[in-house]
Design a protein around this motif. Structure first.
Motif, PDB file in Angstrom:
ATOM      1  N   ILE A 154       0.876  -1.182   0.000  1.00  0.00           N
ATOM      2  CA  ILE A 154       0.000   0.000   0.000  1.00  0.00           C
ATOM      3  C   ILE A 154       0.907   1.224   0.000  1.00  0.00           C
ATOM      4  N   ARG A 155       0.690   2.107  -0.960  1.00  0.00           N
ATOM      5  CA  ARG A 155       1.464   3.352  -1.023  1.00  0.00           C
ATOM      6  C   ARG A 155       0.630   4.512  -0.519  1.00  0.00           C
ATOM      7  N   PHE A 156       1.247   5.404   0.207  1.00  0.00           N
ATOM      8  CA  PHE A 156       0.653   6.704   0.517  1.00  0.00           C
ATOM      9  C   PHE A 156       1.461   7.715  -0.293  1.00  0.00           C
ATOM     10  N   ALA A 168      14.655  -6.729   3.591  1.00  0.00           N
ATOM     11  CA  ALA A 168      14.499  -7.877   2.689  1.00  0.00           C
ATOM     12  C   ALA A 168      14.563  -7.487   1.211  1.00  0.00           C
ATOM     13  N   THR A 169      13.986  -6.346   0.851  1.00  0.00           N
ATOM     14  CA  THR A 169      13.975  -5.960  -0.565  1.00  0.00           C
ATOM     15  C   THR A 169      15.403  -5.737  -1.051  1.00  0.00           C
ATOM     16  N   ALA A 170      16.149  -4.943  -0.282  1.00  0.00           N
ATOM     17  CA  ALA A 170      17.526  -4.650  -0.675  1.00  0.00           C
ATOM     18  C   ALA A 170      18.388  -5.919  -0.625  1.00  0.00           C
ATOM     19  N   GLY A 217      18.065   7.015  -5.112  1.00  0.00           N
ATOM     20  CA  GLY A 217      16.988   6.824  -4.120  1.00  0.00           C
ATOM     21  C   GLY A 217      17.583   6.363  -2.808  1.00  0.00           C
ATOM     22  N   TYR A 218      17.209   7.055  -1.739  1.00  0.00           N
ATOM     23  CA  TYR A 218      17.786   6.716  -0.436  1.00  0.00           C
ATOM     24  C   TYR A 218      16.681   6.538   0.592  1.00  0.00           C
ATOM     25  N   GLY A 219      15.661   5.782   0.207  1.00  0.00           N
ATOM     26  CA  GLY A 219      14.578   5.460   1.135  1.00  0.00           C
ATOM     27  C   GLY A 219      14.809   4.089   1.710  1.00  0.00           C
ATOM     28  N   ASN A 220      13.737   3.385   1.965  1.00  0.00           N
ATOM     29  CA  ASN A 220      13.839   2.066   2.575  1.00  0.00           C
ATOM     30  C   ASN A 220      14.743   1.142   1.751  1.00  0.00           C
ATOM     31  N   ALA A 221      14.447   1.027   0.466  1.00  0.00           N
ATOM     32  CA  ALA A 221      15.211   0.109  -0.388  1.00  0.00           C
ATOM     33  C   ALA A 221      16.659   0.598  -0.571  1.00  0.00           C
ATOM     34  N   GLY A 222      16.822   1.872  -0.957  1.00  0.00           N
ATOM     35  CA  GLY A 222      18.144   2.397  -1.284  1.00  0.00           C
ATOM     36  C   GLY A 222      19.093   2.461  -0.091  1.00  0.00           C
ATOM     37  N   SER A 275      21.656   9.228  -4.104  1.00  0.00           N
ATOM     38  CA  SER A 275      20.849  10.441  -4.292  1.00  0.00           C
ATOM     39  C   SER A 275      19.490  10.262  -3.647  1.00  0.00           C
ATOM     40  N   ASP A 276      18.820  11.384  -3.419  1.00  0.00           N
ATOM     41  CA  ASP A 276      17.403  11.341  -3.055  1.00  0.00           C
ATOM     42  C   ASP A 276      16.707  12.424  -3.867  1.00  0.00           C
ATOM     43  N   SER A 277      15.459  12.730  -3.528  1.00  0.00           N
ATOM     44  CA  SER A 277      14.723  13.660  -4.398  1.00  0.00           C
ATOM     45  C   SER A 277      15.346  15.060  -4.410  1.00  0.00           C
ATOM     46  N   LYS A 278      16.216  15.378  -3.449  1.00  0.00           N
ATOM     47  CA  LYS A 278      16.824  16.726  -3.415  1.00  0.00           C
ATOM     48  C   LYS A 278      18.142  16.803  -4.193  1.00  0.00           C
ATOM     49  N   SER A 326      24.011  16.027  -9.742  1.00  0.00           N
ATOM     50  CA  SER A 326      22.564  16.014  -9.983  1.00  0.00           C
ATOM     51  C   SER A 326      22.095  14.567 -10.076  1.00  0.00           C
ATOM     52  N   ASN A 327      20.794  14.373 -10.023  1.00  0.00           N
ATOM     53  CA  ASN A 327      20.242  13.038 -10.167  1.00  0.00           C
ATOM     54  C   ASN A 327      20.594  12.424 -11.518  1.00  0.00           C
ATOM     55  N   ASN A 328      20.583  13.251 -12.559  1.00  0.00           N
ATOM     56  CA  ASN A 328      20.936  12.734 -13.890  1.00  0.00           C
ATOM     57  C   ASN A 328      22.394  12.319 -13.944  1.00  0.00           C
ATOM     58  N   ALA A 333      16.646   2.835  -7.108  1.00  0.00           N
ATOM     59  CA  ALA A 333      15.842   2.551  -5.910  1.00  0.00           C
ATOM     60  C   ALA A 333      14.951   3.748  -5.559  1.00  0.00           C
ATOM     61  N   ALA A 334      14.534   4.493  -6.604  1.00  0.00           N
ATOM     62  CA  ALA A 334      13.640   5.641  -6.333  1.00  0.00           C
ATOM     63  C   ALA A 334      12.241   5.291  -6.826  1.00  0.00           C
ATOM     64  N   LEU A 335      11.740   6.017  -7.829  1.00  0.00           N
ATOM     65  CA  LEU A 335      10.377   5.731  -8.300  1.00  0.00           C
ATOM     66  C   LEU A 335      10.421   5.301  -9.773  1.00  0.00           C
ATOM     67  N   ALA A 392      13.708  -0.433  -7.682  1.00  0.00           N
ATOM     68  CA  ALA A 392      12.440   0.294  -7.815  1.00  0.00           C
ATOM     69  C   ALA A 392      11.574  -0.357  -8.886  1.00  0.00           C
ATOM     70  N   ASN A 393      10.288  -0.327  -8.678  1.00  0.00           N
ATOM     71  CA  ASN A 393       9.357  -0.837  -9.690  1.00  0.00           C
ATOM     72  C   ASN A 393       9.282   0.132 -10.860  1.00  0.00           C
ATOM     73  N   GLY A 394       9.297  -0.404 -12.056  1.00  0.00           N
ATOM     74  CA  GLY A 394       9.077   0.422 -13.254  1.00  0.00           C
ATOM     75  C   GLY A 394      10.138   1.464 -13.479  1.00  0.00           C
TER      76      GLY A 394
HETATM   77  P1  NAD Z   1      10.917   5.354  -0.077  1.00  0.00           P
HETATM   78  O1  NAD Z   1       9.837   6.348  -0.168  1.00  0.00           O
HETATM   79  O2  NAD Z   1      11.366   4.894   1.260  1.00  0.00           O
HETATM   80  O3  NAD Z   1      12.188   5.913  -0.868  1.00  0.00           O
HETATM   81  C1  NAD Z   1      12.151   6.517  -2.110  1.00  0.00           C
HETATM   82  C2  NAD Z   1      13.422   7.350  -2.241  1.00  0.00           C
HETATM   83  O4  NAD Z   1      13.543   7.834  -3.568  1.00  0.00           O
HETATM   84  C3  NAD Z   1      13.457   8.577  -1.320  1.00  0.00           C
HETATM   85  O5  NAD Z   1      14.751   8.689  -0.765  1.00  0.00           O
HETATM   86  C4  NAD Z   1      13.213   9.743  -2.289  1.00  0.00           C
HETATM   87  O6  NAD Z   1      13.804  10.949  -1.830  1.00  0.00           O
HETATM   88  C5  NAD Z   1      13.933   9.207  -3.498  1.00  0.00           C
HETATM   89  N1  NAD Z   1      13.579   9.850  -4.764  1.00  0.00           N
HETATM   90  C6  NAD Z   1      12.377  10.243  -5.233  1.00  0.00           C
HETATM   91  N2  NAD Z   1      12.518  10.797  -6.452  1.00  0.00           N
HETATM   92  C7  NAD Z   1      13.833  10.748  -6.747  1.00  0.00           C
HETATM   93  C8  NAD Z   1      14.615  11.164  -7.866  1.00  0.00           C
HETATM   94  N3  NAD Z   1      14.069  11.739  -8.929  1.00  0.00           N
HETATM   95  N4  NAD Z   1      15.955  10.953  -7.832  1.00  0.00           N
HETATM   96  C9  NAD Z   1      16.539  10.372  -6.759  1.00  0.00           C
HETATM   97  N5  NAD Z   1      15.848   9.969  -5.691  1.00  0.00           N
HETATM   98  C10 NAD Z   1      14.521  10.157  -5.692  1.00  0.00           C
HETATM   99  O7  NAD Z   1      10.452   4.114  -0.970  1.00  0.00           O
HETATM  100  P2  NAD Z   1      11.025   2.637  -0.964  1.00  0.00           P
HETATM  101  O8  NAD Z   1      10.174   1.807  -0.090  1.00  0.00           O
HETATM  102  O9  NAD Z   1      12.506   2.666  -0.776  1.00  0.00           O
HETATM  103  O10 NAD Z   1      10.679   2.222  -2.459  1.00  0.00           O
HETATM  104  C11 NAD Z   1      11.483   2.656  -3.568  1.00  0.00           C
HETATM  105  C12 NAD Z   1      11.126   1.804  -4.763  1.00  0.00           C
HETATM  106  O11 NAD Z   1      11.326   0.442  -4.439  1.00  0.00           O
HETATM  107  C13 NAD Z   1       9.651   1.917  -5.195  1.00  0.00           C
HETATM  108  O12 NAD Z   1       9.578   1.757  -6.595  1.00  0.00           O
HETATM  109  C14 NAD Z   1       9.014   0.738  -4.524  1.00  0.00           C
HETATM  110  O13 NAD Z   1       7.829   0.319  -5.184  1.00  0.00           O
HETATM  111  C15 NAD Z   1      10.121  -0.272  -4.665  1.00  0.00           C
HETATM  112  N6  NAD Z   1       9.977  -1.366  -3.724  1.00  0.00           N
HETATM  113  C16 NAD Z   1      10.099  -1.158  -2.389  1.00  0.00           C
HETATM  114  C17 NAD Z   1       9.936  -2.232  -1.528  1.00  0.00           C
HETATM  115  C18 NAD Z   1      10.130  -2.077  -0.059  1.00  0.00           C
HETATM  116  O14 NAD Z   1      10.092  -3.108   0.625  1.00  0.00           O
HETATM  117  N7  NAD Z   1      10.364  -0.895   0.451  1.00  0.00           N
HETATM  118  C19 NAD Z   1       9.632  -3.493  -2.051  1.00  0.00           C
HETATM  119  C20 NAD Z   1       9.530  -3.671  -3.414  1.00  0.00           C
HETATM  120  C21 NAD Z   1       9.709  -2.578  -4.243  1.00  0.00           C
END
Ligand code: NAD
Length: 415
Positions: free
Chosen positions: A72-74, A188-190, A217-222, A241-244, A278-280, A293-295, A316-318
């Motif tokens: 579930i995504r918010f 587990a994903t990473a 991407g530096y969220g849960n997965a990254g 990188s992250d979104s900033k 930059s992200n690019n 590992a972003a979007l 990341a998916n897609g």
């Molecule tokens: P998250 O929200 O914890 O992290 C996303 C990260 O991406 C954040 O750090 C955000 O700042 C960064 N981000 C956004 N736009 C960006 C950009 N343009 N450039 C660089 N960084 C950017 O999400 P998550 O849970 O880590 O999921 C990331 C991807 O992994 C998604 O596609 C998600 O569907 C996929 N995924 C996650 C899990 C999981 O267990 N968390 C499982 C399967 C797939």
């Protein structure tokens, strides 16, 4: 096809696969549609006393092989087409990993960063109030995804328990360990991705010891990937990188410092001893391994030819569009496709379901061992199929996954 619409991309990938498998028209047409979609409105009492109405979705794409499963995504930019695409990809992912599950996904249009903890809790409970009849261990089992956490799952599980008047541990996965969660779910994903990279490096002839890695991407997965690259692979993360924005150090980043900076400032940018990029620029770095590992839609036809990494691991998916895919294949980039690379999350979620059902919990080593086995075996099934059909890894993964779903649908007499 609009390059950015994830569901159109998912359908295009399915169409390509149907061509390779010479799928019967009726079967193909059935697979192009989600089995069931829920569109719900969730009224939430906000802290200021006013009620705000949020929109949510749950898509159950295909349950031929078992109850549907998916996160579930918010997210403020959530759309029904994103949820549909992710539900389709979950169907193929569960099938590819040979889990006895179908595919689903959920989402709520909201910006969690603007909500208080109390508002988030009421939104999470409100979502379950709307969908509870359609979920459960034998129907559909949600899990965390972007911007939802173990805490979110605990609230949702608790709401389900209250409504049904029974223990609801098995209605949802990704729960805190003390509330029916599994050891090893958090990374587990990473970790699953690392197991596939380990095998892919052998195929690509890369010595992982000190191989260079960039992570978008530096969220849960990254974030977990950044730690595990060193711990499990011995590789050197030189950029994240992250979104900033992004950061780079050619000698390698100190991941603890990057995490401290992220915790303090909300971003990895400005970590000590790093250069801003930059992200690019991060995507186009001359590294051995690029981890997306972003979007969605990070790698498109506009930047695919500039990717220098030898391995692209799609946590990341897609993350890659079909046009970009063709370019990467042409250029010899070894792509570990999303629904293989990031399947560790759902695999440990499945382990959590098994543990909930048996009321017996495994230790961390058992989880890691079983996960490693599942991931590497799926990797080699895909690699062998890619060689057999002379197609890229994504098409091969589709061939394996779709074939299994189709066979089951036939045996069940659906088609
Ligand atoms: P998250 O929200 O914890 O992290 C996303 C990260 O991406 C954040 O750090 C955000 O700042 C960064 N981000 C956004 N736009 C960006 C950009 N343009 N450039 C660089 N960084 C950017 O999400 P998550 O849970 O880590 O999921 C990331 C991807 O992994 C998604 O596609 C998600 O569907 C996929 N995924 C996650 C899990 C999981 O267990 N968390 C499982 C399967 C797939």
């Amino acid at each position: 096809m609009t390059e950015e619409n994830p569901f159109e991309i998912a359908l295009k990938q399915l169409d390509d696969c149907a061509e390779i498998l010479k799928l019967d028209h009726d079967i193909h047409e059935t697979l192009r549609h989600p089995m069931r979609e829920l569109h719900v409105t969730i009224p939430v009492r906000m802290d200021n006393g006013k009620t705000r109405v949020f929109q949510g979705f749950r898509v159950q794409y295909n349950n031929a092989r078992g109850p549907t499963k998916g996160g579930i995504r918010f997210h403020p930019q959530e759309t029904i087409d994103t949820v549909r695409a992710l539900a389709a990809w979950m169907t193929w992912k569960c099938s590819l990993l040979d889990l006895p599950l179908g595919g689903g996904k959920g989402g709520v249009i909201c910006n969690p960063k603007e909500l208080s903890v109390g508002e988030l809790e009421r939104l999470s409970r409100g979502y379950i109030k709307e969908i509870w009849e359609f979920i459960g261990p034998n129907k559909d089992v949600p899990a965390p995804d972007v911007y939802t956490t173990a805490q979110t799952m605990a609230w949702m599980m608790d709401e389900y328990s209250k409504i049904t008047g029974s223990n609801g541990f098995s209605c949802i996965t990704g729960k805190p360990i003390c509330a029916g969660g599994s050891c090893g779910r958090d990374d587990a994903t990473a970790r699953g991705g690392m197991y596939t990279i380990r095998e892919a490096a052998k195929e690509a002839g890369i010595n992982l010891k000190n191989a260079t890695v960039a992570i978008q991407g530096y969220g849960n997965a990254g974030r977990h990937a950044a730690f595990l690259c060193k711990e499990l692979l011995g590789a050197n993360v030189v950029a994240v990188s992250d979104s900033k924005g992004g950061i780079y150090n050619k000698n390698g980043l100190t991941i603890e410092n990057v995490c401290a900076c992220k915790a303090e400032t909300g971003s990895v940018v400005n970590s000590p001893d790093t250069q801003a990029i930059s992200n690019n620029e991060l995507l186009e770095l001359d590294v051995d391994i690029l981890i997306a590992a972003a979007l969605e839609n990070a790698i498109t036809k506009d930047n695919a030819s500039k990717i220098k990494a030898k391995i692209l691991a799609e946590l990341a998916n897609g993350s890659t569009t079909p046009e970009a895919d063709a370019i990467l294949y042409e250029n010899g980039v070894h792509v570990i496709p999303d629904f293989l690379c990031n399947a560790g999350g759902v695999t440990v979620s499945y382990f959590e379901m098994v543990q909930n059902a048996s009321m017996y919990y495994w230790n961390l080593e058992e989880v890691h061992e079983r996960l490693a086995h599942k991931m590497s075996s799926a990797y080699y099934t895909v690699l062998d199929t890619a060689k057999k059909y002379n197609v890229n890894m994504r098409k091969a993964a589709y061939v394996v996954a779709v074939n299994r779903v189709v066979e089951t649908m036939k045996l069940r007499g659906w088609i």
